[in-house]
Design a protein around this motif. Sequence first.
Motif, short mmCIF file in Angstrom:
data_model
loop_
_atom_site.label_atom_id
_atom_site.label_comp_id
_atom_site.label_asym_id
_atom_site.label_seq_id
_atom_site.Cartn_x
_atom_site.Cartn_y
_atom_site.Cartn_z
N UNK A 132 14.42 54.16 -18.63
CA UNK A 132 15.64 53.50 -19.11
C UNK A 132 15.42 52.08 -19.58
N UNK A 133 14.34 51.44 -19.11
CA UNK A 133 14.12 50.04 -19.46
C UNK A 133 13.69 49.86 -20.91
N UNK A 134 12.84 50.77 -21.41
CA UNK A 134 12.43 50.66 -22.81
C UNK A 134 13.63 50.83 -23.74
N UNK A 135 14.44 51.84 -23.48
CA UNK A 135 15.61 52.10 -24.33
C UNK A 135 16.53 50.88 -24.34
N UNK A 136 16.70 50.26 -23.18
CA UNK A 136 17.58 49.08 -23.10
C UNK A 136 17.03 47.93 -23.95
N UNK A 137 15.72 47.69 -23.88
CA UNK A 137 15.12 46.62 -24.67
C UNK A 137 15.26 46.90 -26.17
N UNK A 138 15.04 48.15 -26.55
CA UNK A 138 15.13 48.49 -27.97
C UNK A 138 16.55 48.31 -28.48
N UNK A 139 17.52 48.74 -27.70
CA UNK A 139 18.93 48.58 -28.11
C UNK A 139 19.32 47.11 -28.25
N UNK A 140 18.69 46.24 -27.46
CA UNK A 140 19.03 44.83 -27.50
C UNK A 140 18.45 44.11 -28.71
N UNK A 141 17.59 44.80 -29.48
CA UNK A 141 16.95 44.18 -30.63
C UNK A 141 17.11 45.07 -31.86
N UNK A 142 18.33 45.31 -32.31
CA UNK A 142 18.55 46.21 -33.44
C UNK A 142 17.87 45.70 -34.72
N UNK A 143 17.29 46.63 -35.45
CA UNK A 143 16.65 46.28 -36.70
C UNK A 143 15.28 45.66 -36.56
N UNK A 144 14.71 45.70 -35.37
CA UNK A 144 13.40 45.05 -35.17
C UNK A 144 12.36 45.98 -34.55
N UNK A 145 12.74 47.23 -34.30
CA UNK A 145 11.82 48.17 -33.65
C UNK A 145 11.86 49.52 -34.36
N UNK A 146 10.70 50.10 -34.57
CA UNK A 146 10.57 51.47 -35.08
C UNK A 146 9.70 52.23 -34.10
N UNK A 147 10.11 53.46 -33.78
CA UNK A 147 9.38 54.29 -32.82
C UNK A 147 8.59 55.36 -33.57
N UNK A 148 7.36 55.58 -33.15
CA UNK A 148 6.49 56.57 -33.78
C UNK A 148 5.94 57.53 -32.73
N UNK A 149 5.89 58.79 -33.08
CA UNK A 149 5.16 59.84 -32.34
C UNK A 149 5.91 60.39 -31.14
N UNK A 150 6.40 59.54 -30.24
CA UNK A 150 7.14 60.01 -29.07
C UNK A 150 8.51 59.35 -29.02
N UNK A 151 9.51 60.09 -28.57
CA UNK A 151 10.87 59.57 -28.52
C UNK A 151 11.08 58.71 -27.27
N UNK A 152 12.01 57.76 -27.40
CA UNK A 152 12.53 57.02 -26.25
C UNK A 152 14.02 57.32 -26.21
#
Length: 341
Positions: A132-152
Amino acid sequence: MSRKATIGDVAKRAKVSPTAVSRWLNGGLELPEATGARIRNAVAALDYQPHAQARRLSKGKAEAIGIVVPDISNAFFALLAGEAERIAVASGHDVVIWSSRNRIERELACFDRLRAGYIDGLLLITNHEDDGRLAERIRSMPGRVVIIDEDVVGSEAPSFFVENEFGGYEATRHLIEHGHRRIAHIGGPKGVMSAIERARGWRRALSEAGITPETQWHVFTEYEVEPATRDAVQLFALDPLPTAIFAGSDAVALGVMTQARRRGIAIPEDISLVGFDGMPINDLLGPPLTSIAQPIDDLGRRGAERLLAMINGEPFEVTRTRLPVELVTRASVAAPRKEKF
């Protein structure tokens, strides 16, 4: 040793303010040609070299991206990151590559650097189930992260994956078409999207062929050679042995090959084997490995292109893009022996 020239030295020699020098060097100020020439000549005469990080931060951008990989020594992740790096460098960005060792604490530390402005965006390649911590960090930085290969799960970021289930299905169908029915699967970690989907394809192909897999036919491991070599022992302890194995990655397939060699079991004469990734080294293995090929370069390229577009302010949607896979046949599959082990 002579003192390095400062922006103040340049300004004094060119008879302008330090602010004017800084803005002109960064391309943010138009000056008369004569004034610009004075600054240019002063820079050359003093051999002035602006501090790169200070210059970038003054423009509001680091002009750099980060790439997080689980293990840079893994050829799949190295190739993927290498292609993303090529695209970023061609666009004028520096690249920082972090090897997380698949530990969430190291991944979270990369987000701290993103928040601090050392990089403008992050390409995230993780290889474990999120708490849950990775998803929270990604949501807090919209437009600055792209995920490849495995889902979060729950991350709400653009992502690029491959058709994992179809690949698992095609690998297993290929073995069934060669006459195999005792087909085991050694896949990736529990809870990881790719492992779940590839195993789902394996089960679907078996079901369509009227084959009900025994529980012990499915073994979980890591997408690395050493743990796969260790965990493949479970398959070679089965009685009777499987006549074929679908490995969830090419690294896992190498682990299976290692165990088979230790036991004097020949591939494909005794056990057929199919991997997943399509690594260039597969042609050099003994025997050359049949594998489901992923578009590794496309994953890296499209992920980097999407990230750079977002950094440049282009509108984006939170999309999950699936790229196709294909079966590449080599020499690791044959019809099963008639006799039992």
